[in-house]
Scaffold this active site. Sequence first.
Site, PDB file in Angstrom:
ATOM      1  N   SER A  44      90.024 101.666 101.744  1.00  0.00           N
ATOM      2  CA  SER A  44      89.607 100.384 101.860  1.00  0.00           C
ATOM      3  C   SER A  44      88.999  99.795 100.674  1.00  0.00           C
ATOM      4  CB  SER A  44      89.449  99.108 102.784  1.00  0.00           C
ATOM      5  OG  SER A  44      91.260  98.996 104.169  1.00  0.00           O
ATOM      6  N   GLU A 104      33.205 130.410  80.625  1.00  0.00           N
ATOM      7  CA  GLU A 104      33.817 131.700  80.351  1.00  0.00           C
ATOM      8  C   GLU A 104      33.258 131.865  78.702  1.00  0.00           C
ATOM      9  OE1 GLU A 104      35.595 133.187  82.492  1.00  0.00           O
ATOM     10  OE2 GLU A 104      35.903 132.179  83.384  1.00  0.00           O
TER      11      GLU A 104
END
Length: 674
Positions: free
Chosen positions: A336, A83
């Site tokens: 329960s 680049e």
Amino acid sequence: MIRRFGLFALVVVLGVAAGLRDGFDRWVSDTVLPPVLAETSVEVRDRNGALMRVFPVENGRIRLALTLDRVDPAYLDMLVTYEDKRFHRHAGVDPIALARAAMQAVLRGKIRSGGSTLTMQVARLLENSGTGRWPGKLRQIRLALALERRLTKAQILELYLNHAPYGGPLEGLRAGTLAWFGKAPTRLTQAEAALMVALPQSPETRRPDRHPKAARAARDRVLARVKAPERDLKAAVPDAMKPIVWLAPHLTDTLRQQDPQAPRHDLTLDATLQRQVADLARRAVAGQPRGVSAAIVVADHRNGEVLASVGSPAYAATGGALGFVDMTRAVRSPGSTLKPFIYGLAFDQGLAHPDTLIDDSPVAFGGYAPQNFDGLYRGELTVREALRMSLNIPPVLLTHELGPARLMASLRQGGAEPRLRGKPGLAVALGGVGLTLNDLVQLYASLAAGGQARPLVWRRGTEAPPGQRMMSRAAAWQVGHILAGIASPAGAATRSGQIAYKTGTSYGHRDAWALGFDGAHVVGVWLGRPDGTPVPGAFGGDLAAPILFETFGRLAAARTPLPVPPPETLILSTAALPKPLQRFRGRGAVFTGDQLAPTVTFPPDGATLRQSGEGIPLKWRSGVLPMTVLVNGAPVLTEVRRRDAIIPGLGPGFSRIRVIDATGRGAEVEVRLD
């Protein structure tokens, strides 16, 4: 004269040059920089640092923070080589590259290469400006020169790594490598690095999942520039974007709401276990009626750290299950599952012992007359058996002695937040109170920790304040020992005795529960509909218990056996117990007749029956087996170990039928046969 004029001209030229230079300097210095500290995605990490979730930034973009020291150096070399090979030498603008771009534009009539440096690309990314037009290019040049004056090369490179686009919502190299390769950018192959270099130039037209040929061609140009070996050119490009990790969405939503400014949340959860438990939740609802959801919580009861938390099988409103509702925090009836705490308190208060005998017979407290789930009564049996069978009458008797307020206070001491309208009554013993799955997991963690409250924690480094003691070590061990004797679900790999657990089903089959623990971990499972509508046939033992044991199966490598009894534990048979503990004697209970006496339920006394060659059916309840049946004083059936029978050979006319239990208690009816 000529010499003086030449000197004057030189001074003028130098002055003009100096003026131009000063003006240029002011032009650059006066540049207003866009914000360089852009928002990055909030990250959630597990106990080992593994990524669990990423929250997007504006417009749904995923931008993960990244520093140079966490990037493969080979990628950085490749990026600069391809680049901007003079990146480390220019001041933001590469005159050679710009001149080449300008010459190509003049000769060919259009821009063939932009001549942009990495710094100019950063300028474009920060301002989200276009490329290719000279006004925009001039702005990028000015901004690039200003950036180079105020930032280091390393800082500029980091800005590029955090802002470069990689297709779709992805911004930044780290988001790109996670989505395309499923890994961080610390170690990349040359082929992977080349694709990451090529993608930002045209992230949508080069997306590998949509344009594989364009992606490969762009990648290969980068590889050719860096003279990569032939094998890298043969490497495949990804054919799909991997989903960004998204674990424990309900919990992470809650924790972020609690601390919205934190850039990162480090949790106690284990990402691998979280995936496995989430899969179990999805399997749990497969094949269930529409709208059924599930929730699972796993914690280490030694320190309270939550290891997995699943609020629903799917974080969506699919199948009518309201998946966005976090069922680990929803208030439900516990059924329960509170019974173990009632027995533990009774042990602590000296009201009972695991081998104390207690009556399971019809009982009424004013207008409240609890019944067992199956409508049957077992007579006298040990507290140990009553808890393992999850009978309803014994815990209500114990709660009546303890006081419902004492039970509620104990739940709060265990770290839970029970919700109840009005004054607590005996119904709390059977689930008449609101609790969350997190509440129940914390309560069972406290039970597993020897009765010492063990607050749950979700954030790493968090030290929960020390909890209160809800029951003694001996009482907690006795309860756990009883629960460990409950038979494992059919097909469970873990044998009974290795896990102490309890199931529960709320009134109307709205909630199915299973809570359990071993020597290190506690697990809670819930199934039901988030909107509270019933699920016919849903029982905790059938639906939730198998998922509980499967979850413990995922913890097999880290399993710890249940503890040995504390030295102060009283371990005696019923006969060896002190007299007051041999039998539980409640106060204030109004029993319907003799609680142990049998009662004939069919045929009714005084009934007229038709003769049948198959005999007369006889049914009764209560009484201690085996039973004897007499007709008109003569025994016709003996050693009957059921609560129904067929009486053969009755002739026409009146007959007196009497049933006698093993203790001599009896009941009779008179019938007439036509």
